[in-house]
Design an enzyme around this catalytic site. Structure first.
Site, PDB file in Angstrom:
ATOM      1  N   SER A  46      -9.879   1.687   2.860  1.00  0.00           N
ATOM      2  CA  SER A  46      -8.750   2.404   2.225  1.00  0.00           C
ATOM      3  C   SER A  46      -7.769   1.518   1.152  1.00  0.00           C
ATOM      4  O   SER A  46      -7.441   2.301   0.202  1.00  0.00           O
ATOM      5  CB  SER A  46      -8.150   3.464   2.888  1.00  0.00           C
ATOM      6  OG  SER A  46      -7.226   2.984   3.651  1.00  0.00           O
ATOM      7  N   LYS A  55       0.813  -1.143  -0.079  1.00  0.00           N
ATOM      8  CA  LYS A  55       0.305   0.010   0.061  1.00  0.00           C
ATOM      9  C   LYS A  55       0.955   1.260  -0.059  1.00  0.00           C
ATOM     10  O   LYS A  55       1.951   1.109   0.816  1.00  0.00           O
ATOM     11  CB  LYS A  55      -0.833  -0.138   1.205  1.00  0.00           C
ATOM     12  CG  LYS A  55      -2.081   0.932   1.215  1.00  0.00           C
ATOM     13  CD  LYS A  55      -2.859   0.922   2.717  1.00  0.00           C
ATOM     14  CE  LYS A  55      -3.917   1.979   2.558  1.00  0.00           C
ATOM     15  NZ  LYS A  55      -4.867   1.653   3.981  1.00  0.00           N
ATOM     16  N   SER A  74     -10.029  -0.598   7.117  1.00  0.00           N
ATOM     17  CA  SER A  74      -9.276  -0.349   5.829  1.00  0.00           C
ATOM     18  C   SER A  74      -8.590  -1.749   5.365  1.00  0.00           C
ATOM     19  O   SER A  74      -8.345  -1.748   4.083  1.00  0.00           O
ATOM     20  CB  SER A  74      -8.234   0.732   5.869  1.00  0.00           C
ATOM     21  OG  SER A  74      -8.879   2.000   5.444  1.00  0.00           O
TER      22      SER A  74
END
Ligand code: GLN
Length: 487
Positions: free
Chosen positions: A155, A80, A179
């Site tokens: 997210s 990420k 997330s």
């Protein structure tokens, strides 16, 4: 040729150790896969072709020398893009950090590299991890590989989509209010948020420091345990990491849940739970009952306050954490400001997207004198009550089972009202507020052929129990989730 990209980390590890293939072949196979499908999915912000192959060459050389190459040697993965990395940029999917180069690797990233993992590149997210659909990225849309008209969740939408589209074996993600778990649920992955303090946050760009935690997004539970083994443990660079013995989580996967007490919180199984989700969860409960787990109703009476409490605490912490992005110390600096005040205003207004600005303003408001007691302090008190609810529930049970997300993946643009988006995290947020470990794993497909997820929540530092339960379910659920229909 074998499609290595469909395999799990443990399968790749075993194949490499048995000399069935090379790290270079595997890595090339993933790079080809990304080339073939990521244009449709849009998971990757940066693809590190060259350095990935260089890492693979080194792993092969070390394997040929008979060296101990580490538990993730030759396993290609994505990161990420809010973890600091020496390679590439660390953008947080924000214009503010579009050109930011970190001078060091996050601790979790370094541990993965030391364990032999191969970094394919960095994947998309909601700007600064604020959102539930990845639509808040300043750079690109990421699509759900199960249905390209739908969001992947957020997210960590890039992480979930890259795993679901077989564009990596697993992804390193972060979870502040859901997330990891919510996108895992929407994309049919296994997503683990460890206990707060289990994994070092050093080098994770901070959103809400009392809630943030790093964890893996994987194809199966065995991989989640394998990756957790590598990234967890005390770090002198993060004072909030717990100095506790770390069990071997892979050994926790015994397949045995006989006599395990699983609590079903009545506040999570109300009329508002979508009936299709409920039916899939109930089937999962039956599978675990069949394996000898005992179910009981528990109560988490302050659940209704969780979303409000979370959006006060996380915005307060975000407003403090993001103060450093001021056009002077890091990131985007507006080129034509006449004075310091204008420099701050213009750099922040153009560097941050609307959701990040909304959170900074909300957070500044709840911390300002006159409102602090009414909002921030009160939210902290209710946070303690939420934690106490879990303490009480865990006197009766060992693990708590809930849905992960109130809905399946939704279409782009479906949730334009911020509050509606905030409600996507209704089942995941309390786990962060109470600092507990949680895992989401697939429990079937809805009639629209979209994945549904169930969540298991554990006692503090008892990741072993939720991994064991999740693994037992996965082994006995009696169906295969199949693959996202993307080629
Ligand atoms: N969706 C939640 C939010 O917008 C959670 C995000 C996260 O866990 N990083 O804050």
């Amino acid at each position: 040729m074998t499609a290595w990209y469909e395999k799990t980390a443990h399968e790749i590890r075993d194949a490499l150790r048995q000399g069935e293939t090379t790290a270079v072949e595997i890595t090339q196979n993933f790079l080809d896969r990304i080339d073939a499908v990521d244009k449709q999915v849009g998971a990757y912000l940066q693809i590190w072709n060259e350095s990935a192959l260089e890492q693979a060459v080194q792993i092969d050389a070390r394997l040929a020398n008979g060296e101990d190459v580490g538990p993730l040697a030759g396993v290609p993965m994505s990161l990420k893009d809010l973890f600091c990395t020496l390679r590439g940029n660390t953008t947080c999917a924000s214009r503010m950090l579009a050109n930011f180069e970190s001078p060091y690797n996050a601790t979790a990233v370094q541990r993965l590299e030391d364990a032999g993992a191969i970094f394919l590149g960095k994947v998309n997210l909601d700007e600064f991890a604020m959102g539930s659909s990845t639509e808040n990225s300043a750079f690109q849309k990421t699509r759900n590989p199960w249905n390209l008209n739908c969001v992947p969740g957020g997210s960590s939408g890039g992480s979930a989509a890259s795993v679901a589209a077989d564009c990596c074996t697993f992804s390193l993600s972060s979870d502040t209010g859901g997330s990891i778990r919510q996108p895992a649920s929407l994309c049919g992955c296994v997503g683990l948020k460890p206990t707060y303090g289990r994994v070092s946050r050093k080098g994770q760009v901070a959103f809400a420091s009392s809630l943030d935690q790093i964890g893996p997004m994987c194809k199966d539970v065995e991989d989640a345990a394998l990756v957790l083994n590598v990234i967890c443990g005390k770090d002198p660079l993060d004072a909030t990491t717990a100095d506790l013995p770390v069990p071997n989580f892979s050994k926790a996967l015994t397949g045995d849940v006989k006599g395990l007490r699983i609590g079903l919180p009545k506040e999570y199984f109300t009329e508002s739970l979508n009936p299709e989700m409920r039916a899939l969860i109930e089937q999962a409960i039956d599978v675990l009952k069949g394996q000898g787990a005992e179910f009981m109703e528990v109560s988490l009476p302050h659940t209704d306050y969780a979303v409000a409490v979370y959006y006060i605490i996380c915005t307060a912490e975000a407003s403090a954490n993001l103060a450093r992005f001021d056009g002077v110390r890091y990131g985007f600096r507006h080129p034509d400001a006449k004075n310091i005040q204008e420099l701050y205003v213009k750099s922040k207004s153009e560097g941050f997207g609307p959701e990040v600005q909304r959170r900074i303003m909300l957070g500044t408001y709840v911390l300002s004198s006159g409102y602090y007691d009414a909002y921030y302090l009160k939210a902290q008190k209710v946070r303690s009550l939420i934690k106490q609810d879990f303490d009480r529930a865990f006197e009766q049970c060992d693990v708590i089972l809930t849905p992960t997300s109130p809905t399946q993946a939704f279409q782009f643009g479906a949730k334009t009202d911020p509050l509606e988006m905030y409600l996507s995290d209704i089942y995941t947020i309390s786990t962060n507020l109470a600092a507990l470990p949680g895992i989401s794993l697939p429990c079937g497909l809805t009639k629209d052929k979209l994945p549904a997820g169930l969540q298991l929540i554990g006692k503090p530092f008892d990741e072993a129990a939720i991994l064991r339960t999740a693994h037992c379910y996965e082994q006995n659920r009696g169906f295969d989730m199949g693959k996202a229909p993307i080629a």
